[in-house]
Design a protein around this motif. Structure first.
Motif, PDB file in Angstrom:
ATOM      1  N   SER A 141      21.038 -61.929  10.687  1.00  0.00           N
ATOM      2  CA  SER A 141      21.112 -61.356  12.028  1.00  0.00           C
ATOM      3  C   SER A 141      19.893 -61.746  12.864  1.00  0.00           C
ATOM      4  CB  SER A 141      21.230 -59.834  11.938  1.00  0.00           C
ATOM      5  OG  SER A 141      20.065 -59.287  11.383  1.00  0.00           O
ATOM      6  N   ILE A 142      18.754 -61.964  12.194  1.00  0.00           N
ATOM      7  CA  ILE A 142      17.554 -62.377  12.931  1.00  0.00           C
ATOM      8  C   ILE A 142      17.756 -63.787  13.488  1.00  0.00           C
ATOM      9  CG2 ILE A 142      15.109 -62.951  12.667  1.00  0.00           C
ATOM     10  CD1 ILE A 142      15.541 -60.008  12.666  1.00  0.00           C
ATOM     11  N   ALA A 144      20.106 -63.567  16.366  1.00  0.00           N
ATOM     12  CA  ALA A 144      19.455 -63.002  17.545  1.00  0.00           C
ATOM     13  C   ALA A 144      18.665 -64.079  18.278  1.00  0.00           C
ATOM     14  CB  ALA A 144      18.536 -61.860  17.133  1.00  0.00           C
ATOM     15  N   HIS A 148      10.572 -66.999  13.932  1.00  0.00           N
ATOM     16  CA  HIS A 148      11.108 -65.783  13.320  1.00  0.00           C
ATOM     17  C   HIS A 148      11.260 -65.869  11.809  1.00  0.00           C
ATOM     18  CE1 HIS A 148      11.839 -64.106  17.238  1.00  0.00           C
ATOM     19  NE2 HIS A 148      12.335 -65.260  17.590  1.00  0.00           N
ATOM     20  N   LEU A 189       8.645 -64.227   8.716  1.00  0.00           N
ATOM     21  CA  LEU A 189       9.209 -63.148   7.903  1.00  0.00           C
ATOM     22  C   LEU A 189       9.272 -63.538   6.431  1.00  0.00           C
ATOM     23  CD1 LEU A 189      12.051 -61.918  10.260  1.00  0.00           C
ATOM     24  CD2 LEU A 189       9.914 -60.780   9.736  1.00  0.00           C
ATOM     25  N   ARG A 223       9.129 -55.905   3.818  1.00  0.00           N
ATOM     26  CA  ARG A 223       9.878 -55.413   4.959  1.00  0.00           C
ATOM     27  C   ARG A 223      11.269 -55.019   4.497  1.00  0.00           C
ATOM     28  NH1 ARG A 223       8.172 -56.331  10.219  1.00  0.00           N
ATOM     29  NH2 ARG A 223       6.617 -57.936   9.956  1.00  0.00           N
ATOM     30  N   TRP A 239      15.196 -54.070   5.886  1.00  0.00           N
ATOM     31  CA  TRP A 239      16.061 -54.072   7.071  1.00  0.00           C
ATOM     32  C   TRP A 239      17.169 -53.045   6.924  1.00  0.00           C
ATOM     33  CZ3 TRP A 239      13.615 -58.584   5.776  1.00  0.00           C
ATOM     34  CH2 TRP A 239      12.908 -59.209   6.802  1.00  0.00           C
TER      35      TRP A 239
END
Lengths: 294, 431
Positions: free
Chosen positions: B314-315, B318, B333, B337, B429, B431
């Protein structure tokens, strides 16, 4: 294929000069065109799609869809799961390019230019056709950086103050400004689901697109957040052309002016939203909106 | 009535089976627990043995001698040029001091054994003192000098005094002299700073791991400088840009296979390619780093691909959705990450490379090198090879130094792994 050729023997003769494959293709299309019921064209189109086929490898997902996206209108695409409405939506800004095995044929025009033309730059296309996804997907960065990302990569702002203006305007339009103006430096992922989705809308409109595609934007949200987004869509219609895919027929009825009903990769019926929901012409549409399946 | 009976019957059977199920679960837990316990026992056995063998290496025996800085031996004509001072006969000073302390020793043979109590390194110690301060010449001063490794072993009680004299490294007369020195407070165990400041040596008391630590550092530096960018670039290309087809499948299978290739094969490859074909020098960290980079690459690529895969699509959508190019999507991005995961994988790969010995033997990093390397082009040893070399040496004093070197190596490995864990925890992280 044999059968079709026999049925359309007259057409085949006219197309002597064309290759067999081309003839087959046209015949298939002739055969399919009859299936869409209703007005697929509008007087003032923003995007024009003609005979769009989409294949995932050998499997065909969209069959010969022709549809106009009207300017400053909301068009809703409804249909049962797996009917190809999302796939079709993703053709409109070439998001399907990211899938290796996906192949799109047919014509999709915007400003009289085929968006699948090899000369067209997909980056500039996506700058004018923005997208909001099913699951809110803010970048794991600050609220400010989320909205600023598009303007930054496209070089839209001349100065910091200009950038700040763009961000404030976008957040205002997305109805999020009052809620986040004091915490622009906090991570966008820390917002609630509905706020995140409005942040994604703000991110999309920060690059001033003409068309916004929304792929089930409310399916992950609660009814209150959904109501806010729907209200927002209605306001955005003034300045933007919106195509929305939704599972909720009530939502389609509330926010859209035109509705297109997809079934098994085919566009079954398209027309004014009122007409579709009150007097569907096709049997499948009627069955779907009356809840007989889907 | 019939229903109730059936229900009771069912319950009885369930009860029966239930006990069996609980027993199975308990047994399973016990097996798992005992597996972990036995693992822990082995690990603690390893640590205890190494520590018990090695901790004494951090101390070294010194002898206090009253050295007369005789001008006749150091600067016969009153000249204090550095050239003359550095070439002077400091061994004579040590011998004179020993003779003075034990005037009863007269025969040539006995004198020789007497001199052996002090390390040959004492000469350099005295020379350094005089070079620093020439005013010492002509004075008499008590100096703590490094004792020979045999004396050191005696003081640390590693020598069996019940053995026959001819089997002992320390003879009876030497033992007598040492006891006398001890009685006069002239024997002392001090912190062994030489171990951390010197390179390898044939004399255990003069040997240290600084050369090996530097060699390992330069080797890992080269390894990291090559393996990390290449590994990350390969992973990014394969994961984000390459189309999935038979070729990329083939490449993936081969990368996974490379990770399982015995490391000595990489050593042979390095020998054939870097040394024989490209003519790079032997025994240098540059070649060592190149070989280890080949060996670490698959590890880094696999870890980096896993890190990239864990970034949600989804990143990417986006970023692409607002019009970022695929390249921008990755650099702005996806890569940031995935970076913590990539770093973790890289550190684990580096730790693996730090402990690797076999491929370095093939490219000549097993040579005996005294000098501390000043850069990746100087011949040097690395820590695990130093362990190997010392473990192979016959002197008793090298046994404790081997364990001490292992302790240093383990300390580096543990801190690298802790760094990896910390990075993972800090940047993890969800999500």
């Amino acid at each position: 294929m044999e059968e079709i050729v026999n049925q359309n023997g007259a057409v085949t003769e006219q197309l002597d000069a064309a290759t067999d494959a081309e003839i087959d293709m046209r015949l298939v299309r002739e055969n399919h065109r009859s299936e869409t019921v209703g007005e697929m064209t509008v007087d003032d189109p923003r995007m024009i799609c003609r005979n769009v086929d989409v294949y995932y490898g050998d499997k065909q997902a969209i069959f010969n869809v022709s549809l106009d996206i009207g300017k400053n209108q909301v068009i809703a695409m409804i249909g049962p799961s797996g009917c190809g409405k999302s796939t079709f939506l993703r053709c409109l800004n070439r998001m399907n390019d990211t899938i290796d095995i996906c192949r799109v044929t047919g014509v999709i025009k915007m400003d009289n230019q085929d968006i699948y033309d090899s000369r067209l730059d997909v980056v500039s296309l996506r700058a004018s056709v923005g997208m909001v996804f099913q699951k809110p997907n803010p970048f794991p960065k600050s609220i400010f950086d989320n909205v600023a990302y598009g303007p930054r990569i496209h070089g839209l702002s001349d100065s910091d103050t200009h950038l700040n203006e763009i961000i404030e305007r976008s957040l205002h339009k997305a109805g999020l400004w009052d809620e986040v103006k004091d915490r622009l430096d906090q991570p966008g992922t820390g917002l609630s689901g509905g706020q995140q989705q409005r942040l994604c809308i703000a991110r999309a409109i920060a690059v001033s697109p003409e068309v916004i595609l929304m792929d089930e934007p409310c399916s992950a949200l609660d009814p209150i957040a959904t109501a806010k987004i729907e209200e927002l869509i209605d306001e955005l219609r003034e300045n933007y052309t919106i195509a929305i895919v939704t599972h909720s027929m009530q939502q389609a009825a509330r926010v859209s002016q035109r509705t297109a009903y997809f079934h098994l990769g085919k566009l079954i019926e398209v027309g004014e939203t009122d007409q579709i929901f009150t007097a569907p012409r096709h049997k499948l549409t009627e069955d779907y909106i009356t809840g007989r399946f889907g | 009535m019939n229903n109730l009976q059936q229900h009771n019957d069912t319950m009885a059977r369930v009860q029966q089976g239930l006990n069996q199920r609980y027993r199975n679960e308990k047994r399973f837990r016990r097996v798992g627990l005992s597996a972990i316990m036995s693992g822990l026992i082995f690990v603690s056995f390893l640590f205890i043995t190494i520590f018990a063998n090695g901790y004494t290496a951090f101390q070294q025996t010194y002898l206090k001698l009253d050295v007369v800085f005789d001008p006749a031996l150091i600067a016969p004509l009153g000249m204090t040029d550095p050239d003359i001072l550095s070439a002077a006969n400091y061994g004579g000073l040590v011998k004179a001091a020993m003779r003075e302390m034990f005037p009863s020793v007269t025969s040539r043979r006995e004198k020789k054994t007497l001199y052996k109590l002090v390390s040959t390194g004492a000469v350099y110690q005295l020379r350094e003192m005089v070079m620093l301060d020439p005013a010492l010449i002509g004075t008499k001063k008590s100096v703590w000098l490094v004792a020979d490794d045999d004396v050191d072993m005696l003081i640390k009680e590693h020598i069996d005094l019940n053995a026959v004299e001819s089997d002992r490294r320390i003879k009876n007369n030497q033992l007598e002299w040492i006891r006398l020195l001890q009685k006069n407070g002239r024997v002392e165990k001090r912190f062994n700073s030489t171990f951390f400041t010197a390179g390898d040596s044939r004399e255990p008391e003069l040997s240290g791991i600084k050369g090996a630590v530097y060699g390992s550092f330069f080797t890992l530096l080269i390894c990291l400088a090559i393996a990390f960018p290449v590994g990350v670039a390969a992973a990014v290309y394969l994961e984000e840009f390459a189309s999935k087809n038979r070729w990329t499948d083939l490449i993936e299978v081969n990368i996974n296979n490379l990770a399982a290739v015995p490391s000595i094969v990489f050593g042979l490859l390095g020998l054939a390619v870097f040394i024989n074909f490209f003519g790079l020098p032997r025994s240098v960290p540059l070649v060592g780093g190149l070989v280890l980079a080949l060996m670490t690459l698959p590890t880094i690529i696999i870890a980096s691909r896993a890190a990239l895969k864990s970034v949600p699509p989804s990143i990417r959508e986006a970023a692409l959705g607002v019009g970022a190019s695929p390249m921008q999507t990755v650099t702005h991005h996806v890569l940031p990450l995935a970076m913590p995961g990539m770093l973790t994988g890289t550190i684990i790969g580096m730790a693996q490379a730090l402990g690797e010995t076999a491929p370095l033997l093939m490219i000549g990093m097993v040579a005996f090198i005294v000098d501390i390397p000043g850069g990746p082009f100087d011949p040097s040893a690395v820590l695990p090879v130093q362990v190997y070399l010392w473990a192979d040496s016959p002197e008793r004093a090298f046994v404790e130094r081997t364990s001490a070197a292992i302790m240093v190596l383990l300390a580096f490995l543990i801190s690298m792994n802790l760094l990896a864990v910390w990075l993972r925890k800090k940047f993890e992280r969800r999500w």
